[in-house]
Design a protein around this motif. Structure first.
Motif, short mmCIF file in Angstrom:
data_model
loop_
_atom_site.label_atom_id
_atom_site.label_comp_id
_atom_site.label_asym_id
_atom_site.label_seq_id
_atom_site.Cartn_x
_atom_site.Cartn_y
_atom_site.Cartn_z
N ALA A 158 -16.40 61.08 -14.22
CA ALA A 158 -16.88 60.13 -15.23
C ALA A 158 -15.73 59.33 -15.82
O ALA A 158 -15.84 58.13 -16.07
N LEU A 159 -14.60 59.99 -16.05
CA LEU A 159 -13.45 59.29 -16.61
C LEU A 159 -12.96 58.20 -15.66
O LEU A 159 -12.71 57.06 -16.07
N TYR A 160 -12.82 58.55 -14.38
CA TYR A 160 -12.32 57.58 -13.41
C TYR A 160 -13.35 56.49 -13.12
O TYR A 160 -12.99 55.35 -12.83
N ALA A 161 -14.65 56.82 -13.19
CA ALA A 161 -15.68 55.82 -12.94
C ALA A 161 -15.68 54.76 -14.04
O ALA A 161 -15.88 53.57 -13.78
N GLN A 162 -15.44 55.18 -15.28
CA GLN A 162 -15.45 54.22 -16.40
C GLN A 162 -14.23 53.31 -16.37
O GLN A 162 -14.35 52.10 -16.51
N ASP A 163 -13.04 53.89 -16.17
CA ASP A 163 -11.81 53.09 -16.20
C ASP A 163 -10.71 53.91 -15.52
O ASP A 163 -10.05 54.73 -16.17
N PRO A 164 -10.49 53.73 -14.21
CA PRO A 164 -9.54 54.57 -13.49
C PRO A 164 -8.11 54.47 -14.01
O PRO A 164 -7.39 55.47 -14.05
N GLN A 165 -7.68 53.29 -14.43
CA GLN A 165 -6.31 53.16 -14.91
C GLN A 165 -6.15 53.84 -16.27
O GLN A 165 -5.11 54.47 -16.54
N ARG A 166 -7.17 53.72 -17.12
CA ARG A 166 -7.12 54.41 -18.40
C ARG A 166 -7.15 55.92 -18.20
O ARG A 166 -6.43 56.68 -18.87
N ALA A 167 -7.98 56.39 -17.24
CA ALA A 167 -8.04 57.82 -16.93
C ALA A 167 -6.68 58.31 -16.44
O ALA A 167 -6.23 59.39 -16.81
N ASP A 168 -6.02 57.50 -15.59
CA ASP A 168 -4.67 57.84 -15.12
C ASP A 168 -3.73 58.07 -16.31
O ASP A 168 -2.93 59.01 -16.32
N TRP A 169 -3.82 57.20 -17.28
CA TRP A 169 -2.93 57.28 -18.42
C TRP A 169 -3.24 58.50 -19.29
O TRP A 169 -2.35 59.25 -19.71
N LEU A 170 -4.54 58.73 -19.55
CA LEU A 170 -4.93 59.84 -20.40
C LEU A 170 -4.63 61.19 -19.76
O LEU A 170 -4.19 62.13 -20.43
N LEU A 171 -4.86 61.31 -18.46
CA LEU A 171 -4.70 62.59 -17.78
C LEU A 171 -3.25 62.87 -17.42
O LEU A 171 -2.77 64.00 -17.56
N TRP A 172 -2.56 61.85 -16.90
CA TRP A 172 -1.23 62.10 -16.34
C TRP A 172 -0.12 61.25 -16.96
O TRP A 172 1.05 61.39 -16.60
N GLY A 173 -0.47 60.34 -17.86
CA GLY A 173 0.53 59.42 -18.37
C GLY A 173 1.00 58.46 -17.29
O GLY A 173 2.13 57.96 -17.34
N ARG A 174 0.13 58.16 -16.32
CA ARG A 174 0.51 57.32 -15.17
C ARG A 174 0.11 55.87 -15.42
O ARG A 174 -1.03 55.57 -15.76
N ARG A 175 1.06 54.96 -15.23
CA ARG A 175 0.79 53.53 -15.30
C ARG A 175 0.79 52.95 -13.89
O ARG A 175 1.48 53.46 -13.00
N VAL A 176 0.02 51.87 -13.69
CA VAL A 176 -0.16 51.31 -12.35
C VAL A 176 0.47 49.92 -12.28
O VAL A 176 0.23 49.06 -13.13
N ASP A 177 1.29 49.72 -11.23
CA ASP A 177 1.86 48.41 -10.98
C ASP A 177 0.75 47.50 -10.44
O ASP A 177 0.10 47.83 -9.45
N PRO A 178 0.47 46.33 -11.08
CA PRO A 178 -0.66 45.49 -10.66
C PRO A 178 -0.48 44.88 -9.28
O PRO A 178 -1.47 44.46 -8.67
N VAL A 179 0.73 44.79 -8.77
CA VAL A 179 0.97 44.19 -7.46
C VAL A 179 0.90 45.24 -6.35
O VAL A 179 0.13 45.15 -5.40
N SER A 180 1.71 46.29 -6.48
CA SER A 180 1.77 47.31 -5.42
C SER A 180 0.64 48.34 -5.52
O SER A 180 0.35 49.02 -4.56
N ARG A 181 0.01 48.45 -6.70
CA ARG A 181 -1.04 49.42 -6.99
C ARG A 181 -0.52 50.84 -6.98
O ARG A 181 -1.28 51.80 -7.00
N ARG A 182 0.80 51.03 -6.92
CA ARG A 182 1.38 52.36 -7.00
C ARG A 182 1.38 52.83 -8.45
O ARG A 182 1.51 52.03 -9.38
N GLY A 183 1.23 54.15 -8.62
CA GLY A 183 1.25 54.71 -9.96
C GLY A 183 2.63 55.22 -10.30
O GLY A 183 3.32 55.80 -9.46
#
Length: 441
Positions: A13-38
């Motif tokens: 449910a977290l990833y379905a609503q907002d995967p990038q926000r879920a990345d941040w909340l769960l792992w503190g991971r930010r996503v590069d908008p060009v490479s899509r790498r976390g």
């Protein structure tokens, strides 16, 4: 979404609503908008390592917004008799998919055949194959006729093919923004053996007019409303597909009667295209002088934008194109995701690959999130539109958490994308690389 959501809601449910926000909340991971790498902070990497149960050697290659495969499995809510192990997504109508590790057979057994229904199937006890009839008509049919199953068997040559069938929405669960419909993961696909007569032979016996361009079908399933005047689904294919050798009117699957949930006693099988064109409980075929316009042939049903659109875009009906041959895809069927494996030992992995009307030319596997690839051994198909089997032996360079990814390339050089392909309103045609989790110890 707040950090309280992590406790109150599941990871899907977290990833379905907002995967990038879920990345941040769960792992503190930010996503590069060009490479899509976390990009993970040390604390986030430690959190993810704890969640998967081992260090992650190639973490820097992991795409952002992607749930680790070790955490992506879903529990089974209930079962269908005779289909134990399948994951039921809906019970009205019944729809169920097969976990990837249960699709390891080269020819899919009935017990592992996914179920995709739009309405309510006929009650099996009420079906009498001796009196079941098939009507062939339509404005481009010269001599409309009716056939019993016995007449089809007596009049036309019998043919048996392994035919790959996949729901057009297989993989829908990964799309974001979420698309409506059954949230299939990877298991709405199968490749059983079908026996029947060629659709072409039956159409030619009834006469095909020169203006014929399409074939449509009608089945005996009942609309969910219970209204007998409403058609549940009536789709079809262009004449070129209808006249292929492998397009069958089938009465048997794997040498036995077709299972009740999969079309008993008669169904159309046009493999390699969305499974919705392979009409079940077949009662009528129409030869049309235009694109068929039955239920779920128009609007957004089984259509994708004719040109790519941004996620969440509202696409006018006139800008949607009918799905035809399905895209190249592969599946890892052995071993099951989430296993533990001795790091010093060779790791064997296998699966299937398919490409609609085309063939698969190569399959590659990766253990470093797609940074490098190793080619797998690949068989030729048993016949056109059968899936192909592949095998590879891998070595893990160190202990830790790994993901094995599979990527197929079709006979026209088109490859599966590493992550989610172009978004579309109904969540069709997701052919992103399949992946499993392995802990090397």
């Amino acid at each position: 979404m707040t950090k309280k959501d992590i406790v109150a809601r599941g990871i899907h449910a977290l990833y379905a609503q907002d995967p990038q926000r879920a990345d941040w909340l769960l792992w503190g991971r930010r996503v590069d908008p060009v490479s899509r790498r976390g990009f993970l902070k040390k604390s986030g990497l430690l959190a993810m390592t704890a969640a998967v149960g081992a260090q992650i050697p190639f973490w820097e290659n992991m795409p952002g917004g992607l749930i680790p495969a070790a955490l992506a499995a879903s529990p089974e809510p209930f079962v269908i008799p005779g289909r134990e192990g399948l994951r039921v997504l809906n019970d009205r109508p019944i729809n169920a998919e097969t976990p990837a590790h249960l699709l390891d057979d080269k020819i899919t057994p009935a017990s592992r055949m996914f179920v995709r229904n739009n309405g309510i199937p006929p009650v099996e006890a009420s079906v009498d194959p001796a009196t079941w009839s098939l009507e062939v008509a339509g404005e481009s049919c010269q001599n409309p006729m009716q056939f019993t199953i016995a007449e089809l068997k007596a009049r036309f040559a019998h043919h048996t093919y392994q035919l790959q069938i996949e729901c057009g929405g297989n993989g829908r669960a990964e799309f974001n923004p979420p698309a409506t419909g059954n949230q299939w993961s990877t298991g709405a696909v199968a490749c059983p053996s079908f026996t029947g007569v060629r659709l072409r032979d039956v159409l030619e016996a009834c006469g095909i007019k020169e203006d014929a361009v399409y074939v449509g079908y009608y089945g005996a399933d009942t609309h969910l409303s219970g209204d007998p005047t409403k058609v549940v689904i009536s789709r079809g294919v262009p004449m070129a597909k209808a006249l292929r050798d492998e397009t069958l009117i089938a009465w048997a699957m794997n040498g036995d009667d077709i299972p009740a949930l999969n079309g008993y006693p008669l169904r159309l099988v046009a493999g390699g295209w969305p499974g919705s064109v392979s009409g079940k409980w077949l009662k009528k075929i129409v030869i049309r002088n235009k694109e068929h316009d039955g239920a779920k042939m128009t609007g957004h049903s089984y259509r994708v934008p004719c040109a790519p659109v941004a996620p969440g875009t509202e696409v006018p009906k006139e800008n949607m194109c009918v799905i035809e041959s399905m895209p190249v895809k592969s599946l890892i069927t052995f071993p099951q995701s989430g296993i533990t494996h001795p790091q010093a030992d060779a790791f064997s992995v296998r699966g299937h690959a398919w490409a609609g009307d085309l063939t698969v030319e190569a399959v590659f596997v990766s253990i470093d999130f797609g940074a490098t690839w190793q080619q797998a051994a690949l068989t030729r198909p048993a016949n056109p539109i059968a899936w192909q089997h592949w095998y590879a032996e891998l070595r893990f360079p160190m202990k830790g958490y790994f993901e094995v990814w599979a990527r197929a390339v079709d006979s026209q050089g088109r490859s599966q994308p590493m992550v989610l392909p172009a978004w579309n309103p109904r969540g069709y045609l997701n052919n992103a690389c399949h992946r499993i989790a392995v802990k090397a110890v």
